[in-house]
Design an enzyme around this catalytic site. Structure first.
Site, mmCIF file in Angstrom:
data_model
loop_
_atom_site.group_PDB
_atom_site.id
_atom_site.type_symbol
_atom_site.label_atom_id
_atom_site.label_comp_id
_atom_site.label_asym_id
_atom_site.label_seq_id
_atom_site.Cartn_x
_atom_site.Cartn_y
_atom_site.Cartn_z
ATOM 1 N N HIS A 36 0.838 -1.206 0.000
ATOM 2 C CA HIS A 36 0.000 0.000 0.000
ATOM 3 C C HIS A 36 0.872 1.255 0.000
ATOM 4 O O HIS A 36 0.611 2.209 -0.735
ATOM 5 C CB HIS A 36 -0.916 0.043 1.231
ATOM 6 N N LYS A 91 -16.933 -6.237 6.192
ATOM 7 C CA LYS A 91 -15.798 -7.083 6.556
ATOM 8 C C LYS A 91 -15.588 -7.077 8.063
ATOM 9 O O LYS A 91 -15.842 -6.081 8.727
ATOM 10 C CB LYS A 91 -14.496 -6.566 5.915
ATOM 11 N N ARG A 98 -1.460 -6.112 -8.077
ATOM 12 C CA ARG A 98 -0.382 -7.057 -7.826
ATOM 13 C C ARG A 98 -0.371 -8.170 -8.857
ATOM 14 O O ARG A 98 0.670 -8.707 -9.174
ATOM 15 C CB ARG A 98 -0.543 -7.704 -6.445
ATOM 16 N N SER A 104 -2.783 -7.750 2.725
ATOM 17 C CA SER A 104 -3.208 -7.543 4.114
ATOM 18 C C SER A 104 -3.742 -8.834 4.720
ATOM 19 O O SER A 104 -3.493 -9.140 5.885
ATOM 20 C CB SER A 104 -4.286 -6.463 4.191
#
Length: 160
Positions: A20, A44, A93, A131
């Site tokens: 990040h 979440k 990514r 993460s």
């Protein structure tokens, strides 16, 4: 006539990782202002509270004079408008990220045609960091130094 461009980089940042940070630092070099938008993420279950995620994001970006870190909830397009931004920054990514992010970019374009989304590929040295994996490894007692900043590492260790 010059025009100041504000970009928004949003995410849950649970926790904010070196991946990040890579995107934030590079976006800060491209845009006049970057707003790091820490999502409330009502959908979440997060390891860190919204206030903790905000504080960690502020800590790791404190040296960037053109970066502001704030929280938001609701539609990203509405938040982007509230910030006077014209650009959404997203980090990529992998191909999996690309598939998901292009779908989101298309929907954001539908909702806010005047807002563009740009993708920044993360640097090769941080492409493997997520993460989710950082949280899992840390929770299980594994080493995550080299994946997060020292302040984030300390916060993760306190959650064990």
């Amino acid at each position: 006539m010059s025009r100041s461009v504000t970009a928004v980089y949003s995410g849950t940042f649970d926790p904010i990782t070196l991946g990040h940070e890579d995107v934030v630092y590079r976006a800060a070099q491209m845009f006049d202002n970057v707003v790091v938008a820490v999502a409330a993420a009502h959908h979440k279950k997060t390891l860190f509270s919204l206030d903790e995620r905000l504080a960690l994001a502020k800590d790791v970006t404190q040296d960037l004079g053109n970066v502001e870190v704030v929280t938001f909830s609701g539609l990203l397009c509405d938040f982007v408008h509230s910030q006077g931004a014209r650009v959404i920054v997203r980090g990529l990514r992998s191909v999996t990220d690309y598939d998901y992010e292009t779908q989101m970019a298309g929907m954001n374009r539908h909702l806010a045609p005047e807002v563009d989304t740009i993708f920044l590929h993360t640097s090769a040295s941080v492409q493997h960091i997520s993460s989710t994996l950082v949280r899992e490894i840390s929770t299980l007692g594994g080493k995550v130094d080299g994946l997060v900043s020292p302040a984030v590492l300390k916060a993760l260790q306190a959650k064990r």
